[in-house]
Design a protein around this motif. Structure first.
Motif, mmCIF file in Angstrom:
data_model
loop_
_atom_site.group_PDB
_atom_site.id
_atom_site.type_symbol
_atom_site.label_atom_id
_atom_site.label_comp_id
_atom_site.label_asym_id
_atom_site.label_seq_id
_atom_site.Cartn_x
_atom_site.Cartn_y
_atom_site.Cartn_z
ATOM 1 N N ILE A 263 0.887 -1.347 -0.077
ATOM 2 C CA ILE A 263 0.069 0.069 -0.124
ATOM 3 C C ILE A 263 0.798 1.185 -0.047
ATOM 4 N N MET A 264 1.753 1.279 0.767
ATOM 5 C CA MET A 264 2.733 2.411 0.864
ATOM 6 C C MET A 264 3.670 2.581 -0.367
ATOM 7 N N GLY B 235 -8.140 0.863 -2.411
ATOM 8 C CA GLY B 235 -7.505 0.984 -3.909
ATOM 9 C C GLY B 235 -7.198 2.243 -4.339
ATOM 10 N N LEU B 236 -6.264 2.236 -5.301
ATOM 11 C CA LEU B 236 -5.847 3.579 -5.819
ATOM 12 C C LEU B 236 -5.770 3.206 -7.299
ATOM 13 N N TRP B 237 -5.966 4.530 -7.868
ATOM 14 C CA TRP B 237 -5.750 4.314 -9.443
ATOM 15 C C TRP B 237 -4.567 5.412 -9.668
ATOM 16 N N PHE C 284 -3.939 0.052 -11.240
ATOM 17 C CA PHE C 284 -5.087 0.049 -10.294
ATOM 18 C C PHE C 284 -4.521 -0.896 -9.047
ATOM 19 N N ALA C 285 -4.139 -0.496 -7.760
ATOM 20 C CA ALA C 285 -3.374 -0.974 -6.830
ATOM 21 C C ALA C 285 -4.754 -1.204 -5.921
ATOM 22 N N GLN D 6 -4.019 -9.896 0.335
ATOM 23 C CA GLN D 6 -3.570 -9.935 -1.026
ATOM 24 C C GLN D 6 -3.547 -8.539 -1.590
ATOM 25 N N VAL D 7 -2.520 -8.241 -2.244
ATOM 26 C CA VAL D 7 -2.436 -7.064 -3.084
ATOM 27 C C VAL D 7 -2.479 -7.520 -4.496
ATOM 28 N N VAL D 8 -3.206 -6.726 -5.302
ATOM 29 C CA VAL D 8 -2.958 -6.774 -6.795
ATOM 30 C C VAL D 8 -2.574 -5.284 -7.491
ATOM 31 N N TRP D 9 -1.850 -5.452 -8.197
ATOM 32 C CA TRP D 9 -1.478 -4.181 -9.132
ATOM 33 C C TRP D 9 -1.774 -4.424 -10.644
#
Length: 585
Positions: free
Chosen positions: A423-424, A515-517, A528-529, A575-578
């Motif tokens: 995230i950071m 989430g971030l774009w 899209f994180a 879990q993180v997706v980019w």
């Protein structure tokens, strides 16, 4: 640059400095003082021929934070050991190194400076500092608010001898200081016997850290001389330690005063003339709105520490609710051109709680503190003006802070820890990672018992050989975290959408998914994180992201490709997706 042009430029610099000085020292001889500052910096004979980039950072940048002796090997200078470790393990990961105070000091692990002009001989020599600066952008602390009670200046103060006799603040012990904001519980004033009788000196942090008197312009000149010395030894990023407390004004809270901001502007003017590639970063562990003020109008700090991020991210992962983090990010203004946020989630200090005042309520803050104590952490307190106490910071290693939720420990420590960093790393700004986070270091309770300082819990000193053995052991969590975290960083470094100044929008995906774009500045890459901030699997509907159907989308982290943009991804706990429409080079 020819001599005539340089002379004209120096005249313009002098005029700019005089404008700053009129606001800081109305009664001073501004022309004479401006020339003293120019001479102190050595600016008369210095000019940079190369035109720098407007923004001297990009997506490839990462600063790693470390003490000079965080890694030791018997018979070797710690700074030499640190350099060898960085070369071998982090040469392809870190572009910058923040070495915490490496000067002779009497307390606070370097932040009570005895001699600004020397390297602590227990760490090494100036040659060791220069060797690091030759291969990494070197960030160093300008401990600007105070110095040690054992410094030469303070010895002169006690003896009534110049120049130190005028470098500190003597205050009336009967005065009213109830408005003064402080991060500690010790008495503000320290009685000292001097050649002129007893004096009470101002000590914002501890009685071994005596505040310097910037109402005396010669103290400012001395600080500029110190800046020049550090520049000469390869420092290119200056961390202005505790700068918010710099100026004292009777009857005020002595925090973020007008003169403090103007001094930051003056230093920005000076270092930008000397070399526009030099950066100033303000360290102001204060509420978010006050922290943002140190950007000025793009004319103060090049970067500010994003102090609200560590406690908000911790709250998010402890509760499984990202609403507070999301609302904060939505309220944060994009940094102006030429400025950026310094994003971090762990440091040599604790996780500060003042920066979430107004962002989290008292119960939420108390819940964090209680849970961190259950995970082996300590709480440091600050005095309130009316005589009460409030939690100031949490002292804990970040890896141990991630061992569970408000409900207690669980099996997801490593995944939660990596989720926090993912995230950071996706956020707008320049990332900085504490060395002990890269190494997944545990709480060092023995060091706390030895020093009596809560902050020592996250200031472990590794034996180099033992550390390297762990990093080579695939079964060790130190190896596992180091490998996965450095891979995460390296993936980020190849994506133009993660440029510190690339476009960012916060996504609305519910409280369980943050989430971030991000979009690259030439608009050729979108990422899209999205992170599952809970310990339960969570569905991510791709239709909620409005992905462009003509692009091919792939998760940069798993390599999975997605062609059905109306489909769904089940995100495992933490879990993180980019999701990117194209991968970086």
């Amino acid at each position: 640059m020819n001599q005539a042009v340089h002379h004209t430029t120096l005249e313009a610099l002098g005029q700019q400095l005089e404008e700053h000085l009129q606001l800081i020292y109305p009664e001073a001889d501004h022309g004479e003082l401006a020339q003293a500052l120019i001479q102190a910096l050595g600016a008369e004979g210095h000019c940079v021929m190369a035109k720098p980039r407007l923004e001297p950072w990009d997506e490839s940048d990462l600063i790693v934070i470390s003490y000079g002796d965080s890694i030791r090997r018997q018979g070797e200078a710690p700074l030499h050991t640190l350099k060898r470790f960085f070369d071998h393990y982090l040469g392809q990961v870190a572009t910058g190194v923040h070495i915490l105070p490496f000067f002779p000091s009497s307390s606070d692990d370097g932040f009570a400076v005895i001699d600004y002009a020397q390297v602590n001989p227990g760490l090494g020599r100036w040659q060791d500092i220069q060797a690091i600066a030759a291969d990494f952008r070197l960030m160093a602390d300008l401990v600007i608010n105070h110095c040690s009670s054992r410094s030469r200046w303070f010895e002169q103060f006690k003896a009534g001898q110049p120049p130190g006799r005028d470098y500190f603040i003597s205050a009336d012990p009967e005065g009213d200081y109830h408005q003064v904001v402080r991060p500690r519980t010790s008495e503000l004033l320290k009685p000292v016997q001097t050649a002129l009788g007893e004096r009470h000196v101002w000590c914002t942090f501890s009685h071994d850290q005596v505040d310097l008197n910037f109402a005396n312009p010669q103290v400012l000149v001395e600080m500029v001389k110190i800046i020049r010395l550090y520049l000469n030894h390869g420092v290119s990023i200056f961390r202005l330690d505790a700068v918010a407390f710099l100026w004292k004004e009777p009857g005020s809270n002595c925090l973020n005063l007008t003169q403090t901001h103007e001094i930051v502007r003056l230093l920005r003017t000076l270092v930008s003339f000397y070399d526009p590639r030099i950066l100033l970063i303000t360290e102001t562990n204060i509420p978010n709105r006050e922290n943002l003020a140190y950007f000025g109008n793009g004319n103060e700090a090049h970067a500010i520490y994003n102090f609200s991020l560590p406690p908000l991210l911790l709250h998010t992962l402890l509760t499984g609710d990202c609403n507070a983090l999301k609302l904060w990010q939505m309220s944060m203004p994009p940094a102006q051109m030429g400025t950026t946020y310094l994003n971090f989630i762990a440091s040599h200090d604790g996780i500060g709680l003042r920066p979430v005042e107004g962002l989290l309520d008292d119960k939420q803050i108390a819940d964090i503190a209680t849970t961190m104590e259950a995970f082996g952490g300590r709480i440091s307190w600050r005095s309130l003006g009316e005589g009460g106490l409030r939690p100031y910071e949490i002292n804990i290693s970040l890896y141990d802070a991630m061992q569970g939720t408000l409900d207690g420990p669980d099996p997801y420590q490593q995944e939660r820890f990596l989720c926090a960093h993912a995230i950071m790393l996706a956020l707008e700004g320049l990332p900085a990672i504490y060395l002990h986070s890269l190494l997944a270091t545990h709480n060092d309770n023995a060091r706390v018992e030895n020093t009596g300082n809560n902050r020592s819990i996250n200031r472990h000193c590794w034996d180099a050989d033992a550390l390297e053995a762990l990093l080579q052991d695939a079964a060790s969590h130190h190896h596992q975290v180091f490998v996965r975290l450095t891979q995460l960083v390296q993936m980020r470094q190849r994506q133009p959408a993660f440029h510190p100044s690339a476009t960012q929008f916060v996504l609305h995906l519910g409280e369980e998914l943050f989430g971030l774009w991000r979009q690259s500045r030439n608009r050729d890459q979108s990422v899209f994180a999205v992170a599952n901030v809970t310990r339960e699997p969570q569905p991510l509907r791709l239709s909620s992201l409005n992905l462009i159907g003509t692009d091919a989308w792939r998760d940069l982290l798993s390599g999975e490709e997605y062609s059905d943009l109306h489909g769904e991804i089940e995100l495992a706990p933490y879990q993180v997706v980019w999701l990117a429409n194209r991968a970086g080079e």
